[in-house]
Design an enzyme around this catalytic site. Structure first.
Site, mmCIF file in Angstrom:
data_model
loop_
_atom_site.group_PDB
_atom_site.id
_atom_site.type_symbol
_atom_site.label_atom_id
_atom_site.label_comp_id
_atom_site.label_asym_id
_atom_site.label_seq_id
_atom_site.Cartn_x
_atom_site.Cartn_y
_atom_site.Cartn_z
ATOM 1 N N SER A 137 10.417 68.908 15.790
ATOM 2 C CA SER A 137 11.449 67.844 15.340
ATOM 3 C C SER A 137 12.882 68.172 15.963
ATOM 4 C CB SER A 137 11.830 67.959 13.816
ATOM 5 O OG SER A 137 12.754 67.343 13.289
ATOM 6 N N TYR A 172 14.582 72.911 6.433
ATOM 7 C CA TYR A 172 13.551 72.401 7.188
ATOM 8 C C TYR A 172 13.801 72.497 8.411
ATOM 9 C CZ TYR A 172 11.073 68.457 9.561
ATOM 10 O OH TYR A 172 10.249 67.783 10.384
#
Length: 251
Positions: A144, A157
């Site tokens: 990501s 995250y």
């Protein structure tokens, strides 16, 4: 084996209900992929995913897989590879977590880290070893852009994806020249169930767009894929913003 255009005939999805993974599987099935393994926790959603892909003409099988049980990974994935060569392993599992809650409840933060990083490291190494034994195949890992630089809004995250990204790059270097291709995919904000209800970030994309980028990356044997491609420039700039300034940015 892959065809002349780099399309895998067999696919193993780790995270069998992932919207990005399923979009990728659908796209590859329309090209040439004929055998698909969906690995995930047994659930009606996993069964529905398998039925959907079967309707497209693929031979689809499911296998019980838990990212949080790394001690089982070698046995579970070993049974899949024992059934025949796998051309592509797509590591697509992960959880976003809830930043505010996870800061207050550290065990939840640990679960994010264990799923996104520890479980992924285990599954990727087991898969890489099997692919290397075959002498061919690709390992595609969904990272990501959140891993490029920690942000106040999602640093738990983001840190887990940063670790996974660095690990995957190192694994790719370790496997260079073995016949195994490793590719990191760095999407931005993806409109999906996981992000439902969250404020949409700039350069938002879709599971289908990520799937297209994965296919193109496989054909080119890319090592890193950004989705959309413009994020490569954006994140390169953000990495060099002074920290005091970065804290004040609306990112």
């Amino acid at each position: 084996m892959k065809d002349a255009f780099g399309i895998p005939q067999s696919l193993l999805v780790l995270g069998g209900t992932s919207e990005i993974a399923l979009a990728t599987a659908r796209r590859l099935i329309t090209r040439r992929t004929r055998t698909v393994w969906l690995a995930g926790r047994p659930s009606p959603a996993l069964d529905r995913s398998a039925d959907e892909l079967r309707a497209l003409g693929a031979d689809v099988r499911t296998v019980a897989f838990d990212a949080l049980d790394p001690e089982s990974h070698e046995a579970v994935l070993g049974k899949v590879f024992a059934e025949g060569d796998i051309d592509l392993v797509l590591l697509a599992f992960g959880i976003l977590g809830d930043q505010a809650r996870d800061e207050r409840e550290p065990l939840n933060a640990v679960r994010v880290a264990q799923t996104n990083y520890t479980g992924a490291v285990s599954a990727a190494l087991v898969s890489a070893c099997a692919l290397q034994s075959q002498g061919h195949g690709s390992l595609v890992v969904l990272s990501s852009v959140a891993g490029e630089r920690a942000r106040r809004a999602n640093f738990i995250y983001g840190s887990s994806k940063a670790g996974l990204d660095a690990f995957t790059q190192g694994l790719g270097d370790a496997l260079h020249g073995t016949g195994v291709h490793v590719m990191v995919v760095r999407p931005g904000f993806v409109r999906s169930r996981m992000t439902a209800g969250r404020e949409e970030a700039p350069f938002a994309t879709t599971p289908e767009a990520v799937a297209t980028a994965i296919e193109v990356g496989l054909r080119r044997r890319s090592e890193t894929v950004w989705v959309p491609g413009a994020l490569r420039v954006v994140m390169s700039a953000l990495r060099h913003v002074p920290r005091a300034v970065f804290r004040r940015l609306p990112v």
